[in-house]
Motif scaffolding. Structure first.
Motif, PDB file in Angstrom:
ATOM      1  N   LYS A 276       0.832  -1.196   0.000  1.00  0.00           N
ATOM      2  CA  LYS A 276       0.000   0.000   0.000  1.00  0.00           C
ATOM      3  C   LYS A 276       0.873   1.255   0.000  1.00  0.00           C
ATOM      4  O   LYS A 276       2.006   1.234   0.460  1.00  0.00           O
ATOM      5  CB  LYS A 276      -0.923   0.019   1.228  1.00  0.00           C
ATOM      6  CG  LYS A 276      -2.023  -1.031   1.199  1.00  0.00           C
ATOM      7  CD  LYS A 276      -2.905  -0.904   2.432  1.00  0.00           C
ATOM      8  CE  LYS A 276      -4.007  -1.952   2.423  1.00  0.00           C
ATOM      9  NZ  LYS A 276      -4.883  -1.848   3.631  1.00  0.00           N
ATOM     10  N   THR A 277       0.291   2.359  -0.479  1.00  0.00           N
ATOM     11  CA  THR A 277       0.996   3.636  -0.427  1.00  0.00           C
ATOM     12  C   THR A 277       0.849   4.232   0.972  1.00  0.00           C
ATOM     13  O   THR A 277      -0.126   3.939   1.669  1.00  0.00           O
ATOM     14  CB  THR A 277       0.406   4.620  -1.454  1.00  0.00           C
ATOM     15  OG1 THR A 277      -1.006   4.718  -1.235  1.00  0.00           O
ATOM     16  CG2 THR A 277       0.653   4.143  -2.868  1.00  0.00           C
ATOM     17  N   PRO A 278       1.808   5.049   1.414  1.00  0.00           N
ATOM     18  CA  PRO A 278       1.696   5.663   2.747  1.00  0.00           C
ATOM     19  C   PRO A 278       0.424   6.501   2.860  1.00  0.00           C
ATOM     20  O   PRO A 278      -0.006   7.139   1.900  1.00  0.00           O
ATOM     21  CB  PRO A 278       2.948   6.545   2.835  1.00  0.00           C
ATOM     22  CG  PRO A 278       3.898   5.957   1.847  1.00  0.00           C
ATOM     23  CD  PRO A 278       3.055   5.407   0.737  1.00  0.00           C
ATOM     24  N   GLU A 279      -0.188   6.465   4.036  1.00  0.00           N
ATOM     25  CA  GLU A 279      -1.412   7.230   4.258  1.00  0.00           C
ATOM     26  C   GLU A 279      -1.109   8.725   4.362  1.00  0.00           C
ATOM     27  O   GLU A 279       0.010   9.119   4.641  1.00  0.00           O
ATOM     28  CB  GLU A 279      -2.106   6.748   5.526  1.00  0.00           C
ATOM     29  CG  GLU A 279      -2.638   5.326   5.418  1.00  0.00           C
ATOM     30  CD  GLU A 279      -3.403   4.913   6.662  1.00  0.00           C
ATOM     31  OE1 GLU A 279      -3.759   5.806   7.458  1.00  0.00           O
ATOM     32  OE2 GLU A 279      -3.654   3.704   6.831  1.00  0.00           O
ATOM     33  N   GLY A 280      -2.138   9.539   4.148  1.00  0.00           N
ATOM     34  CA  GLY A 280      -1.974  10.983   4.310  1.00  0.00           C
ATOM     35  C   GLY A 280      -2.238  11.786   3.050  1.00  0.00           C
ATOM     36  O   GLY A 280      -2.404  13.007   3.118  1.00  0.00           O
ATOM     37  N   THR A 366       1.285  -2.974  -7.499  1.00  0.00           N
ATOM     38  CA  THR A 366       0.604  -1.916  -6.763  1.00  0.00           C
ATOM     39  C   THR A 366      -0.434  -1.213  -7.633  1.00  0.00           C
ATOM     40  O   THR A 366      -0.399  -1.285  -8.868  1.00  0.00           O
ATOM     41  CB  THR A 366       1.605  -0.861  -6.256  1.00  0.00           C
ATOM     42  OG1 THR A 366       2.150  -0.149  -7.377  1.00  0.00           O
ATOM     43  CG2 THR A 366       2.739  -1.525  -5.471  1.00  0.00           C
ATOM     44  N   ALA A 367      -1.351  -0.505  -6.966  1.00  0.00           N
ATOM     45  CA  ALA A 367      -2.375   0.252  -7.680  1.00  0.00           C
ATOM     46  C   ALA A 367      -1.743   1.324  -8.561  1.00  0.00           C
ATOM     47  O   ALA A 367      -2.146   1.531  -9.709  1.00  0.00           O
ATOM     48  CB  ALA A 367      -3.342   0.872  -6.681  1.00  0.00           C
ATOM     49  N   LYS A 368      -0.729   2.020  -8.037  1.00  0.00           N
ATOM     50  CA  LYS A 368      -0.074   3.079  -8.807  1.00  0.00           C
ATOM     51  C   LYS A 368       0.543   2.535 -10.088  1.00  0.00           C
ATOM     52  O   LYS A 368       0.420   3.137 -11.162  1.00  0.00           O
ATOM     53  CB  LYS A 368       1.008   3.749  -7.955  1.00  0.00           C
ATOM     54  CG  LYS A 368       0.502   4.869  -7.071  1.00  0.00           C
ATOM     55  CD  LYS A 368       1.666   5.602  -6.410  1.00  0.00           C
ATOM     56  CE  LYS A 368       1.176   6.807  -5.621  1.00  0.00           C
ATOM     57  NZ  LYS A 368       2.299   7.535  -4.984  1.00  0.00           N
TER      58      LYS A 368
END
Length: 425
Positions: A276-280, A366-368
């Motif tokens: 997952k990508t970092p939250e924020g 990954t999604a990206k």
């Protein structure tokens, strides 16, 4: 579930709640490793090594210690730990502080008899190994049958060998302990009982063990309460109890009947944390990525269908993408969103499998990565379609549009973005 970021500086202590034998270690490799993978098993053995000098409780370590020994990233170690938690080999306790601290409790693996009796472990092992390897493994653990009918039991009783004495003090010693698998409650037992006519099922038949079995079967075969009632009623005996073995068989047959004879397997329901990508990132694009990463493909498709249940063919397609093509859940969601938009909300199997095969070969995780590749391939696809059909270019997913990152968006863009995200906010 509380989201906690694991850091290399976080400390941990191992507490041993069990006795681990050499046979247990062999069982971990033979029975558990095909399900949870070699990294999770390696982490368990590393925890055992941390207990080497003190068999009950270890000294404090940092997670950087694990990263150095296992030559793995902190996210990979967290995923391996969660795999151990999922199958009941460890329990994790967390305390927040200037430096966060963890306590990891170690538990024994199940005995082979208990393992093969578990509907979850047994089916997962079968699917991960295949029929031939599974049968070889079962044969390895089967005890030889010896006919004792012509023999007489001449074993002596305890009181004829030993005397009672009051000279011994009891001690609190480590004993062999296993811990059960934690499952979210899928079955409403009040509804289940009320759905079966009175006098048919004795409430006392629903013991703690029986309920655990029903919950496990509901999880592995994806059964809701009413489907379970339908299956359970076929196994109730004249005495108001139910045959547990018949319940297992009936649940398996029900699933196979509705899934072309296939058996289920355990797969990630949403994107693994380490991918997952970092939250924020609260930008529109960041929210879309968060949606892809935190929704299972089945739930994503249901939302795209405005709450309608996906068809059996759609679910089989998702199963093919997740299991056969081994695509990560977030990647599957990107693929589904892309294909639905490009094909007027249809999911042509051949088109999807062609893209999935390409993404698999390119190692898209990954999604990206999936979104960037989809954008690159889209222009080629549109040109090909226009050349062949001389028709208008098909629509694109909203995340293709660079203007969604800007404050000003057209009414149509804002409406499409709101439609996509409304069920995830």
């Amino acid at each position: 579930m509380k989201s906690i970021t694991l850091l290399p500086a976080d400390t941990y202590t191992i507490i041993n709640r069990t006795i681990i034998t050499e046979e247990d270690k062999n069982n971990l490799v033979s029975l558990y490793e095909p399900i949870i993978g070699p990294l999770a098993v390696s982490l368990y053995f590393t925890f055992l090594r941390d207990l080497h000098r003190a068999s009950i409780i270890s000294v404090d370590y940092t997670h950087h210690h694990l990263m150095s020994i296992m030559q793995s990233s902190i996210d990979t170690i967290k995923l391996a730990r969660e795999s151990l938690e999922g199958v009941g080999l460890i329990k994790t306790y967390y305390k927040e502080g200037t430096i966060n601290s963890y306590v990891y409790e170690l538990y024994s693996p199940l005995t082979p008899k208990e393992f093969f009796a578990s509907p979850i472990f047994n089916i997962a092992l079968y699917n991960n190994l295949g029929k031939y390897e599974y049968e070889m493994l079962v044969a390895e653990y089967q005890l030889p049958k010896i006919d004792l009918k012509e023999y007489e039991d001449v074993s002596i009783e305890l009181n004829n060998t030993y005397e009672s004495s009051s000279n011994f003090e009891p001690i609190d010693a480590v004993s062999r302990k296993t811990t059960s698998i934690k499952l979210e409650n899928k079955i409403d037992f009040d509804l289940l009982l009320s759905s079966i006519p009175k006098g048919i099922l004795n409430e006392r038949a629903l013991t703690k063990k029986s309920k655990e079995l029903i919950e496990q079967l509901a999880f592995i075969y994806d059964l809701d309460t009413m489907k379970m009632v339908e299956i359970l009623r076929t196994t109730i005996t004249d005495k108001g109890t139910f045959d547990k073995e018949e319940l297992r068989k009936s649940a398996r047959k029900y699933y196979q009947y509705n899934n072309s004879g296939k058996l289920p397997t355990i797969v990630y329901r949403t994107q693994p944390e380490y991918l997952k990508t970092p939250e924020g990132d609260n930008s529109p694009l960041g929210q879309i990525i968060y949606m892809f990463e935190n929704t299972s493909p089945r739930d994503f498709l249901q939302i795209k269908y405005h709450g309608a249940e996906p068809t059996n063919s759609d679910l089989k397609l998702i199963e093919t993408l997740c299991i056969d093509q081994e695509l990560e859940p977030a990647v599957v969601n990107v693929l589904l969103d892309y294909v639905l938009k490009k094909n007027n909300n249809k999911l042509p199997k051949a088109f999807i499998e062609a893209i999935a095969g390409q993404w698999k070969r390119l190692g898209i995780k990954t999604a990206k990565e999936a979104m960037e590749l989809a954008k690159k391939e889209n222009s080629k696809y549109n040109k090909k379609i226009e050349t062949k059909t001389n028709s208008k270019k098909l629509g694109d997913p909203i995340w293709f549009n660079q203007t969604i990152e800007k404050a000003e968006k057209t009414e149509e863009e804002q409406r499409e973005l709101d439609e996509l995200l409304k069920d995830f906010r």
